[in-house]
Design an enzyme around this catalytic site. Structure first.
Site, PDB file in Angstrom:
ATOM      1  N   ASP A  60       0.838  -1.136   0.118  1.00  0.00           N
ATOM      2  CA  ASP A  60       0.075   0.037  -0.025  1.00  0.00           C
ATOM      3  C   ASP A  60       0.792   1.273  -0.054  1.00  0.00           C
ATOM      4  O   ASP A  60       1.935   1.198   0.274  1.00  0.00           O
ATOM      5  CB  ASP A  60      -0.820   0.258   1.392  1.00  0.00           C
ATOM      6  N   HIS A 213       3.793  -2.422   3.220  1.00  0.00           N
ATOM      7  CA  HIS A 213       3.663  -1.245   2.735  1.00  0.00           C
ATOM      8  C   HIS A 213       4.804  -0.598   1.991  1.00  0.00           C
ATOM      9  O   HIS A 213       5.958  -1.444   2.050  1.00  0.00           O
ATOM     10  CB  HIS A 213       3.584  -0.189   3.788  1.00  0.00           C
TER      11      HIS A 213
END
Length: 255
Positions: A60, A213
């Protein structure tokens, strides 16, 4: 057969038929409720995930200059495809990284345009607008309009029957995760802790959607990734990227 026995037989048959009818009616109501649909289309119940073990590596908040590129290097070396849920505002100036994600065969999903919780969660319309804005930006750069989305922070506090219907009306499909390495909450976690967290699968063990991430400060995620891949390979998982054909996986809200 005596009259009494005939009467008992007919009465028993009638009761059975009524019970069957009631059960079928309840079953139909349950199967058509949003809460059931949320569960039924999730990794837990989908037949697609019962035959083999599948691992979905997801990242992400990108694209970013150094970290996203470093993660792509690892994925290329390991011959593994992943999914990048990108933030629209981060694309500006990093178009080449987005192109590389696409050209190397990874999936691209939407993670809103601003990633500003107060803005994106004001209303369902605002959320959809953010997703569409990001999709339009991606279309400008690489010519595709992704429809797979991930809620910043996850869907658990933000998804309901109304918002899900609106998202589906706009052809969006929602994907949360069932493995969290917690590099978003604490990017400075040690490499060993990130690896340890990556091995905790909630729910169906045959399908692991791993949340990671690719922010500028996720250096330890890059270092942990080879061992995370090695762990799942050793257990016999096949790596896939999320596409529009992947069964949705989201919070089972109540109606």
């Amino acid at each position: 057969m005596t009259l009494r026995k005939k009467t008992v037989f007919l009465f028993t048959t009638l009761i059975i038929l009524l019970l069957l009818s009631s059960s079928s009616h309840i079953d139909n109501i349950t199967k058509n409720s949003p809460a059931f649909l949320a569960l039924n289309t999730s990794l837990k119940d989908s037949g697609d995930f019962k035959a083999s073990k599948i691992a979905y590596l997801t990242f992400d908040d990108g694209p970013t200059y150094v970290i996203t590129a470093a993660l792509l290097d690892v994925l290329k070396k390991e011959n593994v495809k992943a999914t990048f849920f990108v933030v629209g505002k981060e694309i500006e100036g990093k178009e080449s990284i987005l192109k590389r994600i696409y050209l190397e065969g990874h999936s691209i999903g939407l993670h809103t345009y601003s990633h500003n919780f107060k803005k994106i969660y004001r209303s369902t319309e605002d959320l959809i607008c953010e997703m569409e804005k990001t999709s339009d930006k991606i279309q400008e750069v690489i010519g595709i309009t992704p429809k797979i989305i991930r809620f910043p922070g996850g869907s658990s506090k933000h998804l309901n029957a109304f918002s899900l219907k609106a998202l589906h009306k706009n052809s969006f499909k929602v994907y949360d995760w069932n493995v969290n390495i917690y590099d978003g909450i604490n990017p400075n976690l040690s490499v060993s802790k990130l690896i340890e967290n990556s091995q905790i699968i909630k729910g169906n063990k045959n399908a692991a959607i791993v949340l990671m991430h690719c922010n500028f400060n996720n250096k330890n995620t890059v270092k942990a990734l080879p061992e995370i891949i090695k762990y799942y390979k050793k257990l016999g998982y096949k790596f896939k990227s999320i596409t529009e054909d992947t069964p949705e996986y989201y919070y089972k809200f109540k109606i």
